[in-house]
Design a protein around this motif. Structure first.
Motif, PDB file in Angstrom:
ATOM      1  N   ALA A  27      39.890  42.024  48.783  1.00  0.00           N
ATOM      2  CA  ALA A  27      40.981  42.941  49.133  1.00  0.00           C
ATOM      3  C   ALA A  27      41.173  43.018  50.644  1.00  0.00           C
ATOM      4  O   ALA A  27      42.304  43.032  51.138  1.00  0.00           O
ATOM      5  N   ARG A  70      42.729  39.760  51.872  1.00  0.00           N
ATOM      6  CA  ARG A  70      44.142  39.698  51.498  1.00  0.00           C
ATOM      7  C   ARG A  70      44.984  40.622  52.378  1.00  0.00           C
ATOM      8  O   ARG A  70      46.111  40.277  52.765  1.00  0.00           O
ATOM      9  N   CYS A  83      45.378  46.861  47.511  1.00  0.00           N
ATOM     10  CA  CYS A  83      44.893  45.643  46.846  1.00  0.00           C
ATOM     11  C   CYS A  83      43.640  45.921  46.023  1.00  0.00           C
ATOM     12  O   CYS A  83      43.474  45.378  44.926  1.00  0.00           O
ATOM     13  N   SER A  85      44.442  47.882  42.670  1.00  0.00           N
ATOM     14  CA  SER A  85      45.496  47.344  41.814  1.00  0.00           C
ATOM     15  C   SER A  85      45.023  47.299  40.360  1.00  0.00           C
ATOM     16  O   SER A  85      43.910  46.838  40.067  1.00  0.00           O
TER      17      SER A  85
END
Length: 320
Positions: A91, A94, A123, A126
């Motif tokens: 995460a 990203r 992220c 999610s």
């Protein structure tokens, strides 16, 4: 008779004083002047030496500095949100890839670290991760029983409560900043924080003190060996990802254009009515088989067989 030239007018008083102050030099003074002898005394440069101006950082250097400053803490924070080490690292990477993709916007933001933190939290939380095979099985819990109980208590909270608790009691943001980052009003953020603390204290009564809760969250995040990749790897990975999706979009667009062109070439240009499917007709009697001939029919057949093949040109009726 002779004419006299008029006398030249006298200069004004200020000009006369200036002329008296700067009288012409005598020949002796001219001989001893430095310019006359050709020797000019060099003047010392009293100006201080210029300090070299610092070169501005490139976007890549600025990104690397932000990554080195924020990534270790962000990985630990996302671990508190997810309870998964690999997902926390993924995460954060990203989030920084998205930051590098939108770097002009992030660089001008008032809080670049907050921008990356918000994206990393989104992220990490999610709901689509539950459908990924690599995240279906739980990871090994912490070795310390106290840390294990605290992590399980955190993961039992709803994601919005967990995020608010980590931001306020873990990161140390104040209530308005927590509300702004969670995209909620200040009363809503305060309500989430209160319910999260109550649910946590119901399972772990020793964490009723906010200072103790803050200390335990820091200890839980620090005991795990968590780290992110190098900034160069993150930047190049994000660039390769963008190139891949750009090429995929171009290929998909070309496929759609080709399919459309093929359809235009092969599709009929006028309407053709479809052929109705065959249906059985009810109520029609089946054809009957021919039975034996009567005597008259047999006589007629014999007569026709005996007649000449090429008869007269005109047949005349027979009288009866």
């Amino acid at each position: 008779m002779t004419t006299q030239s008029p006398a030249s007018p006298l200069p004004p008083p200020n000009e006369r004083r200036r002329l008296r102050r700067f009288r012409p030099l005598t020949p002796a003074q001219l001989a001893t002047a430095p310019e006359a002898s050709g020797k000019v005394t060099p003047q010392k440069n009293t100006a201080s030496p210029r300090t070299p101006e610092p070169q501005p950082l490139t976007p890549a250097q600025t990104f690397d500095a932000l990554y080195a400053f924020c990534s270790p803490a962000l990985v630990r924070q996302t671990y508190l949100l997810t309870g998964r080490r690999e997902l926390a690292r993924e995460a954060v990477e990203r989030a920084f890839q998205l930051a590098w993709q939108r770097w002009p916007e992030v660089a001008r933001d008032r809080d670049p670290a907050g921008w990356v933190r918000a994206v990393a939290y989104d992220c990490a939380l999610s709901p689509w991760h539950r459908f990924r095979p690599r995240y279906r099985n739980p990871e090994p819990p912490p070795a310390d029983p106290a840390d294990r109980e605290l992590l399980h208590a955190l993961l039992r909270l709803p994601p919005t409560y967990r995020r608010t608790l980590v931001l306020y009691d873990g990161v140390g943001l104040d209530l308005p900043e927590t509300a702004a980052e969670t995209e909620a009003s200040t009363p809503a953020a305060a309500s989430r924080l209160t319910h999260a603390r109550e649910a946590l204290v119901a399972q772990l009564p020793e964490l009723a003190d906010p200072a103790r809760l803050h200390q335990r969250l820091l200890e839980l995040a620090s005991t795990e060996r968590l780290g992110a990749g190098k900034p160069t790897v993150v930047r190049t990975g994000g660039e390769r990802r963008n190139v891949f999706w750009t090429r995929a979009a171009i290929a998909f667009t070309v496929t759609i254009i080709g399919a459309t062109a093929l359809t235009l070439q092969t599709a009929p240009t006028r309407y053709e009515a479809p052929v109705a499917p065959a249906q059985a007709v009810q109520g029609v009697p089946p054809p009957a088989a021919m039975g034996p001939l009567s005597q008259e029919e047999q006589a007629l057949r014999a007569k026709l067989r005996r007649a000449e093949t090429s008869g007269p040109e005109r047949l005349s009726p027979e009288t009866r």
